[in-house]
Design a protein around this motif. Structure first.
Motif, mmCIF file in Angstrom:
data_model
loop_
_atom_site.group_PDB
_atom_site.id
_atom_site.type_symbol
_atom_site.label_atom_id
_atom_site.label_comp_id
_atom_site.label_asym_id
_atom_site.label_seq_id
_atom_site.Cartn_x
_atom_site.Cartn_y
_atom_site.Cartn_z
ATOM 1 N N GLU A 153 0.700 -0.774 0.187
ATOM 2 C CA GLU A 153 0.233 0.769 -0.034
ATOM 3 C C GLU A 153 0.703 1.073 0.160
ATOM 4 N N ASN A 154 1.664 1.581 0.986
ATOM 5 C CA ASN A 154 3.047 2.104 1.057
ATOM 6 C C ASN A 154 3.703 2.350 -0.433
ATOM 7 N N PHE A 155 3.867 1.494 -1.337
ATOM 8 C CA PHE A 155 4.941 1.851 -2.163
ATOM 9 C C PHE A 155 3.815 2.324 -3.290
ATOM 10 N N LEU A 156 2.355 1.639 -3.768
ATOM 11 C CA LEU A 156 1.510 2.623 -5.069
ATOM 12 C C LEU A 156 1.443 4.057 -4.325
ATOM 13 N N ASN A 157 1.180 4.036 -3.170
ATOM 14 C CA ASN A 157 1.265 5.357 -3.378
ATOM 15 C C ASN A 157 2.509 6.786 -3.593
ATOM 16 N N GLU A 158 3.071 5.635 -3.646
ATOM 17 C CA GLU A 158 4.967 6.267 -4.119
ATOM 18 C C GLU A 158 4.546 6.384 -5.981
ATOM 19 N N VAL A 159 3.970 5.479 -6.335
ATOM 20 C CA VAL A 159 4.287 5.204 -7.787
ATOM 21 C C VAL A 159 2.278 6.032 -8.728
ATOM 22 N N PHE A 160 1.451 5.873 -7.665
ATOM 23 C CA PHE A 160 0.562 7.380 -7.875
ATOM 24 C C PHE A 160 1.647 8.958 -8.500
ATOM 25 N N ASN A 161 2.376 9.067 -7.369
ATOM 26 C CA ASN A 161 3.279 9.982 -7.870
ATOM 27 C C ASN A 161 4.209 10.071 -9.334
ATOM 28 N N SER A 162 3.634 9.010 -10.228
ATOM 29 C CA SER A 162 4.772 9.682 -11.560
ATOM 30 C C SER A 162 3.708 9.213 -12.411
ATOM 31 N N TRP A 163 3.556 9.600 -13.445
ATOM 32 C CA TRP A 163 2.286 9.854 -14.841
ATOM 33 C C TRP A 163 3.078 7.913 -15.550
ATOM 34 N N LYS A 164 4.255 7.783 -15.390
ATOM 35 C CA LYS A 164 5.169 6.767 -16.136
ATOM 36 C C LYS A 164 4.182 5.284 -15.328
ATOM 37 N N ASP A 165 4.689 4.984 -13.991
ATOM 38 C CA ASP A 165 4.820 4.507 -13.189
ATOM 39 C C ASP A 165 3.022 3.810 -12.861
ATOM 40 N N SER A 187 -9.972 1.797 -9.780
ATOM 41 C CA SER A 187 -10.549 3.324 -9.669
ATOM 42 C C SER A 187 -9.634 4.603 -9.489
ATOM 43 N N ARG A 188 -8.143 4.031 -8.709
ATOM 44 C CA ARG A 188 -7.002 4.841 -8.009
ATOM 45 C C ARG A 188 -6.333 5.161 -9.652
ATOM 46 N N CYS A 189 -5.853 3.827 -9.544
ATOM 47 C CA CYS A 189 -5.391 4.589 -10.905
ATOM 48 C C CYS A 189 -5.251 5.345 -12.361
ATOM 49 N N ILE A 190 -6.838 4.882 -12.663
ATOM 50 C CA ILE A 190 -7.641 5.815 -13.003
ATOM 51 C C ILE A 190 -7.837 7.122 -13.114
ATOM 52 N N ASN A 191 -8.719 7.353 -11.711
ATOM 53 C CA ASN A 191 -8.641 9.336 -11.096
ATOM 54 C C ASN A 191 -7.409 9.456 -11.158
ATOM 55 N N THR A 192 -5.595 9.551 -11.035
ATOM 56 C CA THR A 192 -4.884 9.621 -11.104
ATOM 57 C C THR A 192 -4.113 10.168 -12.420
ATOM 58 N N LEU A 193 -4.474 9.221 -13.002
ATOM 59 C CA LEU A 193 -3.555 9.294 -14.056
ATOM 60 C C LEU A 193 -4.746 10.573 -15.254
ATOM 61 N N ALA A 194 -6.372 10.373 -14.553
ATOM 62 C CA ALA A 194 -7.197 11.575 -15.430
ATOM 63 C C ALA A 194 -6.323 12.607 -14.774
ATOM 64 N N SER A 195 -6.454 12.852 -13.060
ATOM 65 C CA SER A 195 -6.278 13.940 -12.975
ATOM 66 C C SER A 195 -4.701 15.012 -13.963
ATOM 67 N N LYS A 196 -3.337 14.208 -13.756
ATOM 68 C CA LYS A 196 -1.712 14.421 -14.333
ATOM 69 C C LYS A 196 -2.633 14.626 -15.489
ATOM 70 N N ALA A 197 -3.223 13.862 -16.213
ATOM 71 C CA ALA A 197 -3.565 14.228 -18.067
ATOM 72 C C ALA A 197 -3.990 15.579 -18.395
ATOM 73 N N MET A 259 -11.096 11.115 -17.438
ATOM 74 C CA MET A 259 -10.679 12.596 -18.489
ATOM 75 C C MET A 259 -11.733 13.323 -18.598
ATOM 76 N N GLU A 260 -12.870 13.069 -19.332
ATOM 77 C CA GLU A 260 -14.623 14.332 -19.425
ATOM 78 C C GLU A 260 -14.771 14.058 -18.095
ATOM 79 N N ALA A 261 -15.172 14.140 -17.570
ATOM 80 C CA ALA A 261 -15.384 13.922 -16.408
ATOM 81 C C ALA A 261 -14.860 15.157 -15.794
ATOM 82 N N LYS A 262 -13.545 14.651 -15.530
ATOM 83 C CA LYS A 262 -12.688 16.350 -14.642
ATOM 84 C C LYS A 262 -12.558 17.424 -16.208
ATOM 85 N N GLY A 263 -13.452 17.532 -17.246
ATOM 86 C CA GLY A 263 -12.902 18.725 -17.901
ATOM 87 C C GLY A 263 -12.230 18.470 -19.022
#
Length: 634
Positions: A153-165, A187-197, A259-263
């Motif tokens: 879980e801790n490592f996943l939080n680090e992964v979510f800081n990087s788009w590529k990872d 859902s967490r992966c998709i949300n973080t990717l949508a926010s970054k994009a 991504m559409e939902a986030k504008g």
């Protein structure tokens, strides 16, 4: 037994992983085709751990204490339960089956090493399966502190800081999708990717290195495998297209919707969908087919083409995701998708959706893309003219709705000067005229079908009728069996008054045209020339008046200036005389042609009084010049 490192404790022999200690394995865990010979360790056996692990590498007191506390039992609630329920024969190892564990044998191999305190190398590609497997084995903090669920879980939080990872982690969810869904990892992966994009990566310094570059020039890899960029590079709006295109269709669809939902701008959504479609639909290229087997994506890389049925489902999903905003998706891409939908026999609703989208922006289409082969079961014509007819009808409905909302338009004359949609309509008229000229050589093209497509274009949309004349001429050349009445009916599609001088010259000598049409062409050409002559004489009179002594209000400043002015005026007068002589010569030629046609008509036995009436209308032998409306038939 002396061991070099903790990692050496596990060795692979065929399909079997063995823990190479002096302890006899008393637990065999079967995962798929792999077997893991491990230890549950019962104190009653009386093994001497201190004698086994006498190497300096193995003298870590934390490690030896954990080995004494049952390496499997004190980590996993599920294994503890299964071992307690195992009733194996005396002297034989307890056999456990974990065929359903997420991640399979690879994930359990890492978990087994973790239980024996071997350093675990987590990365963005294995952390999801490890997290799901740890949850499956109930490796919670209730059994021991710092257990695997917490670490992943801790490592996943680090992964979510990087788009590529994050994109790699989302890809890895495919193999354990149901478990990753239940644990909300997807859902967490998709949300973080949508926010970054949706945000500007340059503002935050995120790592957005593409797949073509595994490591950025200025980047460095941390101990946990996550790449950190020291200097963020400049990126465009399409920086995430390629990474997202490696996702499966269900995950890609969810990412686009997020991504559409986030504008996210519709232009970027459409761009990503076009990039994704070109990757998996080889039929989008005119030079390839789904039978080719592979499709090129980038230089040096290729992927296997999906089956025809998979491509059909894929296309229908992409069509449903396209933004509704007009113009954000290129017309060329839409026509390519429509052609591909016919090849793949996609659903009628998908084809209708594409036809409406193309019709709304038909003025942006290219002729070569509009030439869609007829792939129906009953092939009558070479090209699918019915499809183009439907697209044109959609365009006309869209254009009429624009005209209906445009203020101050009451008649056709005002439409020509006031309508904001005149330019698109004119472009579509030119496109359809070119299309008719391309399909006209098809001997199977019936006259009613040709007429129904041409008549949709209103007369005001064509500044000149040269394009429709060319299409009619090609059709007449390819269909010489048409009757006189059919040829006349076909020629009613053009307005002889709107032919250029070059087209009039061609039409006057065109033996394929009906005689009535040739007469109309000659009449309107003569009328135009007579009007031009009258205009020249009017200009000449004005020039003569301006050259009169009383008309010169300004005196020359010098003799040199006066000479230059006189020379310029002489040149203009000479040019004027030459132009008038050319027009008079052309009129004389036209009169000779009309006289020749009169003789031909008399040979055919035409009534003479009919020609006399025509001669009067033409103005031969009379001074007055009659007027004739554009739509008056002769």
């Amino acid at each position: 037994m002396k061991l070099g490192s903790k990692a050496d404790i596990f060795q692979l022999e065929g399909q079997t992983w063995k823990c190479t200690t002096e302890l006899v394995s008393d637990v065999v865990v079967e995962v798929g085709e792999m077997s893991f010979h491990l230890h549950k360790h019962d104190y009653q056996k009386g093994y001497d751990f201190e004698g086994i692990f006498n190497s300096s590498v193995w003298t870590d007191p934390v490690f030896t204490n954990k080995m004494k506390m049952f390496p499997l039992l004190n980590r996993s609630g599920l294994l503890k339960k299964m071992i307690s329920e195992c009733h194996g024969e005396d002297g034989k190892a307890c056999v456990l089956q974990l065929h359903d564990i997420p991640g399979g044998a690879k994930a359990f191999e890492l978990i087994a090493k973790f239980c024996y305190d071997v350093k675990l190398e987590m990365n963005a590609l294995n952390v999801v399966s490890l997290h799901c497997a740890a949850e499956y084995l109930c490796m919670t903090e209730d059994y021991v502190g710092g257990n695997l669920i917490l670490q992943t879980e801790n490592f996943l939080n680090e992964v979510f800081n990087s788009w590529k990872d994050s994109i790699k982690a989302l890809e890895s969810c495919e193999s354990v999708l149901s478990y990753a869904e239940d644990l909300h990892v997807v859902s967490r992966c998709i949300n973080t990717l949508a926010s970054k994009a949706c945000a500007d990566p340059n503002l935050f310094g995120w790592s957005v290195v593409g797949r073509t570059s595994m490591k950025s020039p200025g980047g460095s890899a941390l101990w946990n495998g996550i790449v950190a960029e020291e200097t963020p590079r400049s990126t465009g709006a399409d920086w995430w297209y390629e990474d997202a295109s490696f996702l499966s269709l269900p995950l890609f669809k969810r990412l686009i919707l997020a991504m559409e939902a986030k504008g996210m701008k519709p232009e970027n959504i459409a761009g990503a969908l076009m990039f994704y479609a070109r990757r998996f639909l080889p039929c989008l290229s005119r030079n390839s087919s789904f039978r080719d087997g592979t499709t090129r994506i980038t230089p040096g890389a290729s992927v296997s083409a999906p089956s025809e049925s998979d491509q059909r489902v894929f296309l229908e999903e992409i069509v449903g995701l396209l933004p509704m905003k007009k113009g954000v998706t290129s017309t060329k891409f839409l026509l390519g998708m429509l052609r591909t939908s016919m090849i793949l026999h996609a659903s009628p609703s998908s084809r209708e959706n594409l036809e409406k989208r193309i019709g709304a922006q038909l003025d942006e289409a290219a002729l070569e893309d509009l030439l869609i082969p007829n792939l129906g079961y009953s092939v009558e014509t070479l090209y699918d003219i019915d499809c183009v007819q439907r697209i044109l009808d959609h365009f006309m409905l869209t254009d009429q709705s624009i005209l209906a909302t445009s203020p101050g338009i009451v008649d056709e004359g005002q439409v020509m000067t006031s309508s904001p949609s005149l330019t698109p309509m004119t472009m579509v008229a030119k496109l359809i005229d070119g299309y008719l000229a391309e399909v006209a050589p098809d001997v199977n093209l019936k006259l009613p079908k040709f007429q129904s497509l041409a008549v949709v274009i209103p007369d005001y949309a064509r500044p000149l009728d040269d394009g429709i004349y060319r299409a009619i001429d090609v059709y007449l050349k390819s269909h010489p069996w048409l009757s006189e009445s059919e040829r006349e009916q076909l020629c009613r599609l053009m307005n002889c008054q709107k032919l250029s001088l070059e087209a009039c010259t061609h039409a006057a000598q065109n033996e394929r045209l009906p005689l009535r049409v040739v007469v109309q062409v000659l009449f309107f050409e003569q009328l135009r020339l007579r009007t031009s002559i009258a205009g020249w004489f009017f200009v000449s009179d004005n020039m003569e008046n301006s050259h009169a002594p009383n008309g010169n209000t300004m005196l020359p400043k010098s003799n040199h200036g006066t000479i230059q002015t006189e020379i310029t005026q002489d040149q203009k007068e000479n040019d004027h005389r030459v132009g008038v002589e050319d027009i008079r010569l052309r009129v004389s030629e036209l009169e000779k042609e009309c006289l020749s046609m009169k003789q031909e008509i008399e040979k055919l036995g035409k009534p003479k009084n009919g020609w006399n009436i025509f001669s009067k209308k033409f103005g031969f032998g009379v001074k007055s010049q009659p007027t004739l409306h554009a739509n008056e038939s002769l």
